[in-house]
Design an enzyme around this catalytic site. Structure first.
Site, mmCIF file in Angstrom:
data_model
loop_
_atom_site.group_PDB
_atom_site.id
_atom_site.type_symbol
_atom_site.label_atom_id
_atom_site.label_comp_id
_atom_site.label_asym_id
_atom_site.label_seq_id
_atom_site.Cartn_x
_atom_site.Cartn_y
_atom_site.Cartn_z
ATOM 1 N N ALA A 74 2.186 3.269 -2.571
ATOM 2 C CA ALA A 74 2.752 3.195 -3.391
ATOM 3 C C ALA A 74 2.754 4.015 -4.548
ATOM 4 O O ALA A 74 2.565 3.706 -5.710
ATOM 5 C CB ALA A 74 2.515 1.942 -4.373
ATOM 6 N N TYR A 107 -0.178 11.924 14.233
ATOM 7 C CA TYR A 107 0.345 10.977 14.023
ATOM 8 C C TYR A 107 0.974 9.812 14.448
ATOM 9 O O TYR A 107 1.096 8.774 14.122
ATOM 10 C CB TYR A 107 1.199 11.736 12.566
ATOM 11 C CG TYR A 107 2.084 10.628 11.094
ATOM 12 C CD1 TYR A 107 2.140 10.097 10.776
ATOM 13 C CD2 TYR A 107 3.929 10.612 12.380
ATOM 14 C CE1 TYR A 107 2.706 8.897 9.749
ATOM 15 C CE2 TYR A 107 4.616 9.596 11.150
ATOM 16 C CZ TYR A 107 4.654 9.320 10.372
ATOM 17 O OH TYR A 107 4.644 7.949 9.352
ATOM 18 N N GLY A 140 6.870 2.701 -0.160
ATOM 19 C CA GLY A 140 6.425 1.608 -1.192
ATOM 20 C C GLY A 140 6.877 1.237 -1.787
ATOM 21 O O GLY A 140 6.497 0.196 -3.025
ATOM 22 N N THR A 182 0.884 -0.697 0.213
ATOM 23 C CA THR A 182 0.072 -0.397 0.059
ATOM 24 C C THR A 182 0.727 0.908 -0.281
ATOM 25 O O THR A 182 2.049 1.179 0.239
ATOM 26 C CB THR A 182 -1.435 0.196 0.785
ATOM 27 O OG1 THR A 182 -0.420 0.606 2.745
ATOM 28 C CG2 THR A 182 -1.560 -1.001 1.180
#
Length: 277
Positions: free
Chosen positions: A29, A188, A36, A27
């Protein structure tokens, strides 16, 4: 229980395509400059069939921008080790709670009906701040993309493999538990910390299915998000005098996907090149 014998000599010889016949979903990318993409290239070079997930609108809204999916796909195909492997790509907005299961189904279909390796590399950029700056909207946005979607991907992946023992899951964290933390990116750091914390629980839950679960902290990686004096200041904090490149963590992640890493699970692994925090 009897002791296992030493491996046969022929099994000690390195296979140049250790992932031949395996299938993988990577995932996040969307860019050739990202981790990625580097992971997908390594997996493909090792012989795997790979499905690249992208969410172009996310990267297009960032200062670094997005690449065309067909260009990313072409670079991965150029590294392909097994000419019979399948390399495909498709979009998905993983902030949608239905998207993770749909993405797993799409990848399974595109790769011939099976998915062996899941690399959850995606994350939300921006929409964050210090403790004083964050709000509920920021927290919810990072929770949805950085954590909830990863757990739902893992859930859908393991359900798809319920009748097939073995498998590899690699998640990504960001060094938020190391000295200094990430005080400027509280939302985050919080959600990435949750993935690091749940790694052991997931590995234990999936041990009976012989699925390994590990989480990688790649440290500061040059993915085109910093320039100038700030860039040079970070580079100076590495003993090698350079940033990590996307292929640095990609090599570790690709190794974790191989049989050689079959005895490694439940670990949060720092791949920081000696970065001095």
């Amino acid at each position: 229980m009897p002791r296992l014998p030493h491996p046969a000599p022929e099994s000690l010889r390195r296979d140049p395509l250790p992932l031949r016949g395996r299938t993988a979903l990577v995932t996040g990318a969307s860019r050739r400059g990202g981790i990625g993409h580097a992971v997908a290239r390594r997996l493909a070079a090792y012989g795997a069939s790979v499905y690249l997930h992208h969410h172009v609108p996310h990267d297009a809204a960032q200062p670094w921008g997005a690449d065309r999916p067909e260009d990313v796909l072409a670079f991965v195909r150029a590294a392909q080790g097994d000419p019979q492997a399948r390399i495909a790509a498709g979009p998905g907005d993983l902030s949608d709670p239905a998207a993770p299961a749909e993405l797993i189904d799409t990848a399974v279909s595109a790769l011939g009906g099976r998915l062996d390796i899941l690399v959850a590399n995606h994350a939300l950029s921006g929409s964050d701040g210090t403790l004083d700056e964050i709000d509920a909207t920021m927290l919810d946005a990072h929770w949805a993309v950085d954590t909830r979607s990863v757990l739902l991907l893992v859930q859908a992946y393991t359900r798809r493999r319920s009748d097939t023992p073995g498998g590899r899951i690699v998640m990504m964290t960001s060094g938020q538990d190391i000295a200094g933390g990430m005080p400027g990116e509280i939302a985050y750091a919080l959600q990435k910390g949750a993935l690091a914390s749940v790694t052991r629980s997931l590995s234990t839950a999936l041990a009976e299915q012989a699925i390994t679960v590990n989480t990688v902290n790649p440290g500061p990686v040059d993915t085109d998000y910093l320039t100038g004096e700030a860039y040079e200041a970070v580079a100076a904090r590495f003993p090698a005098g350079r940033w990590g490149m996307p292929d640095d963590p990609a090599r570790l992640i690709a190794w974790l996907a191989t049989d050689e890493a079959g005895w490694v699970t439940g670990q949060v692994i720092d791949s920081e090149g000696g970065f001095r925090r």
